[in-house]
Design an enzyme around this catalytic site. Structure first.
Site, PDB file in Angstrom:
ATOM      1  N   ASP A 237     -16.747   5.849  14.126  1.00 21.89           N
ATOM      2  CA  ASP A 237     -15.591   5.782  13.235  1.00 21.89           C
ATOM      3  C   ASP A 237     -15.081   4.346  13.114  1.00 21.89           C
ATOM      4  O   ASP A 237     -14.415   3.824  14.005  1.00 21.89           O
ATOM      5  CB  ASP A 237     -14.474   6.706  13.751  1.00 21.89           C
ATOM      6  CG  ASP A 237     -13.356   6.869  12.742  1.00 21.89           C
ATOM      7  OD1 ASP A 237     -13.310   6.116  11.747  1.00 21.89           O
ATOM      8  OD2 ASP A 237     -12.507   7.766  12.942  1.00 21.89           O
TER       9      ASP A 237
ATOM     10  N   LYS B   3      -5.351  10.833   0.725  1.00 25.41           N
ATOM     11  CA  LYS B   3      -5.494   9.475   1.269  1.00 25.41           C
ATOM     12  C   LYS B   3      -6.770   8.878   0.690  1.00 25.41           C
ATOM     13  O   LYS B   3      -7.861   9.382   0.926  1.00 25.41           O
ATOM     14  CB  LYS B   3      -5.567   9.568   2.793  1.00 25.41           C
ATOM     15  CG  LYS B   3      -5.827   8.264   3.511  1.00 25.41           C
ATOM     16  CD  LYS B   3      -5.851   8.498   5.028  1.00 25.41           C
ATOM     17  CE  LYS B   3      -6.508   7.334   5.749  1.00 25.41           C
ATOM     18  NZ  LYS B   3      -6.701   7.619   7.183  1.00 25.41           N
TER      19      LYS B   3
ATOM     20  N   SER C 274     -13.131   1.881  10.234  1.00 30.14           N
ATOM     21  CA  SER C 274     -12.411   1.959   8.961  1.00 30.14           C
ATOM     22  C   SER C 274     -13.106   1.151   7.862  1.00 30.14           C
ATOM     23  O   SER C 274     -13.579   0.034   8.095  1.00 30.14           O
ATOM     24  CB  SER C 274     -10.986   1.437   9.135  1.00 30.14           C
ATOM     25  OG  SER C 274     -10.332   1.386   7.884  1.00 30.14           O
ATOM     26  N   ALA C 275     -13.101   1.717   6.666  1.00 28.33           N
ATOM     27  CA  ALA C 275     -13.622   1.007   5.490  1.00 28.33           C
ATOM     28  C   ALA C 275     -12.780  -0.231   5.179  1.00 28.33           C
ATOM     29  O   ALA C 275     -13.227  -1.108   4.431  1.00 28.33           O
ATOM     30  CB  ALA C 275     -13.648   1.945   4.282  1.00 28.33           C
ATOM     31  N   ASP C 276     -11.584  -0.326   5.776  1.00 27.57           N
ATOM     32  CA  ASP C 276     -10.755  -1.523   5.570  1.00 27.57           C
ATOM     33  C   ASP C 276     -11.535  -2.785   5.945  1.00 27.57           C
ATOM     34  O   ASP C 276     -11.414  -3.825   5.281  1.00 27.57           O
ATOM     35  CB  ASP C 276      -9.491  -1.480   6.445  1.00 27.57           C
ATOM     36  CG  ASP C 276      -8.489  -0.406   6.018  1.00 27.57           C
ATOM     37  OD1 ASP C 276      -8.724   0.262   4.992  1.00 27.57           O
ATOM     38  OD2 ASP C 276      -7.482  -0.237   6.740  1.00 27.57           O
TER      39      ASP C 276
ATOM     40  N   GLU D 261       0.837  -1.217   0.000  1.00 24.89           N
ATOM     41  CA  GLU D 261       0.000   0.000   0.000  1.00 24.89           C
ATOM     42  C   GLU D 261       0.864   1.257   0.000  1.00 24.89           C
ATOM     43  O   GLU D 261       2.079   1.207   0.210  1.00 24.89           O
ATOM     44  CB  GLU D 261      -0.932   0.004   1.200  1.00 24.89           C
ATOM     45  CG  GLU D 261      -0.200   0.063   2.526  1.00 24.89           C
ATOM     46  CD  GLU D 261      -0.986   0.815   3.589  1.00 24.89           C
ATOM     47  OE1 GLU D 261      -1.454   1.934   3.308  1.00 24.89           O
ATOM     48  OE2 GLU D 261      -1.104   0.297   4.709  1.00 24.89           O
TER      49      GLU D 261
ATOM     50  N   VAL E 193      -5.449   0.444   2.957  1.00 20.87           N
ATOM     51  CA  VAL E 193      -5.602  -1.008   2.864  1.00 20.87           C
ATOM     52  C   VAL E 193      -6.810  -1.347   1.988  1.00 20.87           C
ATOM     53  O   VAL E 193      -6.735  -2.187   1.087  1.00 20.87           O
ATOM     54  CB  VAL E 193      -5.735  -1.635   4.274  1.00 20.87           C
ATOM     55  CG1 VAL E 193      -6.195  -3.086   4.188  1.00 20.87           C
ATOM     56  CG2 VAL E 193      -4.407  -1.534   5.019  1.00 20.87           C
TER      57      VAL E 193
ATOM     58  N   LYS F 136      -3.891  -1.566  14.045  1.00 25.49           N
ATOM     59  CA  LYS F 136      -3.137  -0.601  14.837  1.00 25.49           C
ATOM     60  C   LYS F 136      -3.711  -0.518  16.236  1.00 25.49           C
ATOM     61  O   LYS F 136      -4.908  -0.349  16.420  1.00 25.49           O
ATOM     62  CB  LYS F 136      -3.162   0.769  14.163  1.00 25.49           C
ATOM     63  CG  LYS F 136      -2.013   0.926  13.188  1.00 25.49           C
ATOM     64  CD  LYS F 136      -2.313   1.966  12.163  1.00 25.49           C
ATOM     65  CE  LYS F 136      -3.372   1.411  11.256  1.00 25.49           C
ATOM     66  NZ  LYS F 136      -3.776   2.272  10.188  1.00 25.49           N
TER      67      LYS F 136
HETATM   68  N1  PSU Z   1      -0.737   0.758   8.765  1.00 23.92           N
HETATM   69  C1  PSU Z   1       0.343   1.465   9.116  1.00 23.92           C
HETATM   70  N2  PSU Z   1       0.354   2.803   8.876  1.00 23.92           N
HETATM   71  C2  PSU Z   1      -0.694   3.418   8.212  1.00 23.92           C
HETATM   72  C3  PSU Z   1      -1.835   2.668   7.834  1.00 23.92           C
HETATM   73  C4  PSU Z   1      -1.791   1.335   8.140  1.00 23.92           C
HETATM   74  O1  PSU Z   1       1.300   0.901   9.664  1.00 23.92           O
HETATM   75  O2  PSU Z   1      -0.612   4.610   7.964  1.00 23.92           O
HETATM   76  C5  PSU Z   1      -2.991   3.277   7.053  1.00 23.92           C
HETATM   77  C6  PSU Z   1      -3.525   2.186   6.150  1.00 23.92           C
HETATM   78  O3  PSU Z   1      -3.473   2.678   4.827  1.00 23.92           O
HETATM   79  C7  PSU Z   1      -4.942   1.960   6.607  1.00 23.92           C
HETATM   80  C8  PSU Z   1      -5.304   3.325   7.041  1.00 23.92           C
HETATM   81  O4  PSU Z   1      -5.768   1.453   5.573  1.00 23.92           O
HETATM   82  O5  PSU Z   1      -4.136   3.743   7.763  1.00 23.92           O
HETATM   83  C9  PSU Z   1      -6.570   3.332   7.862  1.00 23.92           C
HETATM   84  O6  PSU Z   1      -7.125   4.595   7.854  1.00 23.92           O
HETATM   85  P1  PSU Z   1      -8.630   4.831   8.369  1.00 23.92           P
HETATM   86  O7  PSU Z   1      -8.590   4.480   9.836  1.00 23.92           O
HETATM   87  O8  PSU Z   1      -8.900   6.299   8.114  1.00 23.92           O
HETATM   88  O9  PSU Z   1      -9.518   3.936   7.558  1.00 23.92           O
HETATM   89 MN    MN Z   2     -12.172   6.535   9.900  1.00 20.96          MN
END
Ligand code: PSU
Ligand code: MN
Length: 306
Positions: free
Chosen positions: A141, A89, A143-145, A28, A109, A162
């Site tokens: 909140d 992003k 994540s769409a992941d 990614e 992701v 994380k």
């Molecule tokens: N893993 C890491 N560092 C990051 C991310 C993941 O070690 O910066 C990123 C990934 O791209 C993941 C995103 O999909 O953070 C999630 O963001 P959000 O919570 O806004 O969906």
């Molecule tokens: Mn989010």
């Protein structure tokens, strides 16, 4: 090989590898543009590609540049992504905008999974997936992941989610969505910077070959979901959970006070936690991404050998 979707450009070596069915590992780019500071971001991106190559697979870092979905970046493209502050992003929902408006963007992701699948790549290495944020019962909140993992058949090799997230709620949501979470040489869901979380996993496989078999079975059964291959950070690089927890809580409180919302939350927290740990969290992050790339390449090799 499937017809390449419009707007996609594959690097020469990725195209060759697909044609020959040789092993490829998708990577990614949000971790480069929004997950780490410069120059550690570009250094890590290069090192990770090198690890994948050394293991005998082809790296396919995915990003959008001037509206083209690139699968496999050259060095100048990597540098541009790492250096510009005009890189968005992009989650899956943001891809059509970036493409039609000819923007630059890095893929999360979720978006990386979607693009990898469209290009015909089934293995993807990252640091940690997004998930359910702490306080999600108020902020909603999530994540769409997680939703992408439910509907796109790509295996994501990661050090869990994380740990700044609510890990129990993240695991519950993965279960609800029908996403298998396989522990690699662990019985616990890893906590990104730390190996342990006390959250027990019901699936464990200790060899890359076994994971390749698992993925083959998942496809053969016609399941359309992805998979989380949870690989704990190497012991020598971990920061124990009790040391991380205080920093995570301090950062989360600060984010709430600063009213950080939406896409900014994860990058903001990562940066703050890096400051609070005097750079140790970033070091750990780099180490775990490398370790995930190594395992992903091994799995890709095993799949290609079948
Ligand atoms: N893993 C890491 N560092 C990051 C991310 C993941 O070690 O910066 C990123 C990934 O791209 C993941 C995103 O999909 O953070 C999630 O963001 P959000 O919570 O806004 O969906
Ligand atoms: Mn989010």
């Amino acid at each position: 090989m499937n017809a390449l979707p419009e707007f996609f450009d594959l690097s020469g070596e990725v195209r060759d590898a697909l044609a020959r069915r040789s092993p490829i590992v998708a990577l990614e780019s949000t971790i480069i543009s929004h997950g780490m500071p410069h120059p550690q971001n570009v250094d890590t991106a290069r090192a990770v590609e090198q690890i994948v190559r050394k293991a005998g697979a082809i790296p396919a870092t995915i990003a959008v540049l001037r509206g083209r979905v690139l699968v496999g970046l050259d060095d100048a493209q990597l540098e541009r992504l790492a250096n510009s502050n005009d890189v968005r992003k992009l989650s899956t929902a943001d891809l059509p905008y970036a493409v039609s408006q000819r923007r630059d963007g890095s893929t999360t992701v979720a978006a990386t999974m979607r693009c990898a699948h469209a290009a015909g790549i089934g293995i993807f290495a990252t640091g940690g997936i997004g998930g359910v944020h702490r306080g999600a019962e108020r902020s909603f909140d999530v994540s769409a992941d997680l939703y992408e993992l439910a509907r796109t058949p790509v295996a994501v090799v990661c050090a869990g989610a994380k740990a700044l997230l609510d890990l129990p709620k993240t695991l519950e949501t993965l279960e609800t969505l029908g996403v298998p979470v396989v522990g690699y040489r662990t019985n616990e869901f890893p906590a990104f910077w730390s190996r342990a979380s006390s959250l027990v996993l019901s699936l464990r496989i200790d060899e890359a070959d076994g994971i390749a078999e698992f993925l083959r079975a998942q496809r053969a059964l016609g399941l359309q979901s992805g998979a989380v291959i949870a690989n704990p950070i190497p012991a020598e690089n971990e920061i124990p959970r009790d040391q991380m927890n205080g920093c995570i809580e301090t950062a989360a409180r600060a984010a709430e006070q600063a009213c950080v919302t939406g896409k900014a939350v994860t990058p903001w927290l990562l940066e703050r936690i890096n400051a609070l740990t005097s750079g140790r969290s970033l070091e750990a992050n780099v180490a775990l991404v490398k370790s995930n790339a190594r395992l992903a390449a091994e799995i890709a090799l095993s799949l290609a050998a079948r």
